[in-house]
Design a protein around this motif. Structure first.
Motif, PDB file in Angstrom:
ATOM      1  N   SER A   1      34.906  37.810  42.812  1.00  0.00           N
ATOM      2  CA  SER A   1      36.124  38.624  42.724  1.00  0.00           C
ATOM      3  C   SER A   1      36.979  38.222  41.529  1.00  0.00           C
TER       4      SER A   1
ATOM      5  N   GLY B   1      36.412  41.620  39.961  1.00  0.00           N
ATOM      6  CA  GLY B   1      37.419  42.326  40.740  1.00  0.00           C
ATOM      7  C   GLY B   1      36.920  42.698  42.127  1.00  0.00           C
ATOM      8  N   SER B   2      37.443  43.839  42.667  1.00  0.00           N
ATOM      9  CA  SER B   2      37.092  44.244  44.024  1.00  0.00           C
ATOM     10  C   SER B   2      35.607  44.574  44.149  1.00  0.00           C
TER      11      SER B   2
END
Length: 456
Positions: free
Chosen positions: A310, A314-315
Motif C-alpha cells: 500500500s 496505494g489502494s
C-alpha cells in the motif's frame, strides 16, 4: 517419465533410465518449485519483513548463508532419491543401530512442528481473509484448514494449485517491483553482506526465520518425495528397488551423473528464485516497516504486511497484497498438510513392528486419513483457538525446524556416504558445505539456548 527399453525389460536387465538433454531437462523443473512454494508464506512472506523491520540489512549475510547452505543439504537429499529411487525415510530406516532410531529422531520433532506450523499458517490466512470479508479470524482459519484438508484427502486440487501458483507468481513479481521502486540503501545493504552480529540481536527473533527460510527440516525431506514422484533418475523405473546403486557400471554411473545435474538445476533454480524474492521482502521490511516501527505480529499480521504494497502502489497495492496473502498462506497450508501427511504416513508405517504393519488399520490410506483429519486439521485448529497468535505459533515451529536441520543434514550425509557408490557421492567441497550447514544452524541453536539460559 523415462523408462528402460523393451529389450531390457524382456531380458530382466534393469538399467538407469535415459536422462533428459537440452530443453527436455526443463521438464523436470518442478520438485524445487513445490519445495519453494511450501516455505514462501513463512520464511519469505512472514518472517523476512519482520527481520527487516527489526534489524534492517544487518543480517543480509545470514540470509545468503542460509539459502546457500540449504541448497547443498537439499542436493544431498535429492541425490539419495535420484540414485536409489527411494524416499529419504526408507534409507533412514536402514541405518545401523537400534531399529528405527533415526526415524524417531525425524518424527518426534515433526509431530510438534506440523501442528504448530499448520495452525500458524492457516491463521495467517484467516487474518488476511478478515481484511476482505466479514467474520472472525477463528471462522476463516477453520475454513482454510477444512478446505485444505478436504482437498488433500480427496486429491482433487490440481486446478486449485495452479491458480494459487499463478497468484503466488504475481505476488512475487509485485514484491520485486515494489523493492526496486522503493529504492534500497545500496551502501547499507552491501554492508550487511559482511558477517556481523547486531548488538541488540535476539536470536529468538531470527531462529524461526532461519528455520523456515527457503524451507525447514520437513520441507527439505519432502524434496525427496517430490523428486521420486517426478521420476528423476532411478525413480523413473517401475520398480527402483531392483537396481542396486552399489552395482552400477560405468555407463550407468554416467547416466546417474546426468540425472544429478538435472536435479541440481531444479534445486538451484528454486533457491535462486527464493533468494530474489527474499531479498525483496527484506528491502521492503527495512525501508517501509522499520522507519514506521511496524513489526508484523499477532492477529494483525496480515494488516501489517499490506503496508509493503500500500505504501508503494496505494489502494490497488493493498488489495493486491490481500489477495496475495490469502493465496500464499492458503497454498502453504495445502502444501504443508500434503507434505506432512506423506512424512507421517511413511514414517509411522516404518516404525511399526512387523507384526502390526499388515493390520488393516496400518495401511497407508488409513494412516494418511487419520493424520490429515486428526493431527493436521482438528488439532491445529484447536491449538490456534487456544493460543490465537499466528506469529507465535510459527515462531515455535520455525525454531524447532532450525534446531532439527543439523540433525537431518548429518543423517543424510552419513546415509549417502554409507549407501551410495563413491562415483556418485558428493565431492569434498559439497560435503564440506553440508558440514558447514550443520555447524551454522547448530551454532544459532546453541546461541538461542545460551540467551534463554543466561539472558544475554
Amino acid at each position: 517419465m523415462a523408462e528402460t527399453s523393451v529389450s531390457d525389460r524382456d531380458s530382466g536387465v534393469v538399467d538407469v533410465p535415459e536422462p533428459p538433454t537440452g530443453r527436455a531437462r526443463l521438464g523436470y523443473i518442478g520438485p524445487g518449485v513445490l519445495w519453494a512454494l511450501a516455505a514462501l508464506a513463512t520464511g519469505e512472506l512472514l518472517f523476512t519483513p519482520r527481520v527487516g523491520a527489526q534489524y534492517g540489512y544487518a543480517l543480509m549475510w545470514a540470509l545468503i548463508a542460509a539459502l546457500t547452505l540449504k541448497l547443498f543439504v537439499t542436493r544431498e537429499i535429492g541425490r539419495y532419491s535420484v540414485v536409489t529411487g527411494r524416499r529419504l525415510l526408507s534409507g533412514m530406516a536402514d541405518l545401523p543401530g537400534p531399529r528405527g532410531w533415526a526415524l524417531w529422531v525425524i518424527l518426534v520433532p515433526q509431530l510438534v512442528v506440523g501442528v504448530a506450523a499448520i495452525a500458524g499458517i492457516a491463521s495467517a490466512a484467516g487474518s488476511a481473509f478478515t481484511l476482505a470479508v466479514p467474520g472472525p479470524i477463528e471462522l476463516w482459519t477453520g475454513v482454510v484448514i477444512g478446505a485444505a484438508a478436504g482437498l488433500v484427502l480427496f486429491g482433487h486440487y490440481t486446478g486449485v494449485e495452479w491458480v494459487s501458483r499463478v497468484i503466488g507468481l504475481l505476488l512475487a513479481i509485485g514484491v520485486v517491483v515494489a523493492a526496486v521502486l522503493v529504492g534500497p540503501d545500496l551502501g547499507e545493504a552491501a554492508s550487511g553482506v559482511l558477517p556481523t552480529v547486531p548488538e541488540d540481536l535476539v536470536v529468538a527473533d531470527i531462529l524461526p526465520w532461519l528455520g523456515f527460510l527457503s524451507n525447514g527440516a520437513a520441507g527439505l525431506m519432502w524434496y525427496s518425495y517430490w523428486v521420486a514422484a517426478k521420476g528423476v533418475g532411478v525413480g523413473a523405473l517401475d520398480d527402483p528397488g531392483r537396481l542396486d546403486p552399489r552395482g552400477l557400471d560405468a555407463g550407468q554411473v554416467a547416466r546417474v551423473r546426468q540425472w544429478l545435474r538435472t536435479m541440481t538445476l531444479d534445486s538451484t533454480f528454486a533457491v535462486v528464485g527464493v533468494g530474489v524474492i527474499t531479498v525483496a521482502f527484506l528491502i521492503l521490511g527495512a525501508e517501509l516497516l522499520r522507519p514506521e516501527g511496524i513489526v508484523p505480529a499477532e492477529a494483525d499480521v496480515a494488516h501489517d504486511l499490506t503496508t509493503l504494497f500500500s505504501e508503494v502502489f496505494g489502494s490497488a497495492g493493498f488489495w493486491l497484497m490481500v489477495v496475495g496473502l490469502i493465496s500464499a498462506f492458503w497454498t502453504a497450508t495445502l502444501t504443508n498438510i500434503d507434505g506432512w501427511k506423506r512424512l507421517y504416513t511413511d514414517g509411522i508405517r516404518k516404525v511399526l513392528p512387523s507384526r502390526l504393519a499388515d493390520a488393516p488399520w496400518a495401511g497407508p490410506a488409513v494412516i494418511g486419513r487419520v493424520a490429515v483429519v486428526g493431527w493436521l486439521a482438528v488439532l491445529p485448529f484447536a491449538v490456534f483457538v487456544i493460543f490465537g497468535d499466528p506469529v507465535a505459533l510459527l515462531t515455535v515451529a520455525g525454531s524447532i525446524e532450525a534446531v532439527h536441520i543439523p540433525l537431518v543434514a548429518a543423517l543424510v550425509l552419513w546415509l549417502n556416504r554409507r549407501t551410495l557408490p563413491s562415483a556418485v557421492r558428493a565431492g569434498w567441497a559439497a560435503s564440506a558445505l553440508v558440514v558447514i550447514a550443520i555447524v551454522f544452524f547448530a551454532g544459532f541453536a546453541a546461541y538461542y539456548l545460551w540467551q534463554q539460559v543466561f539472558g544475554s
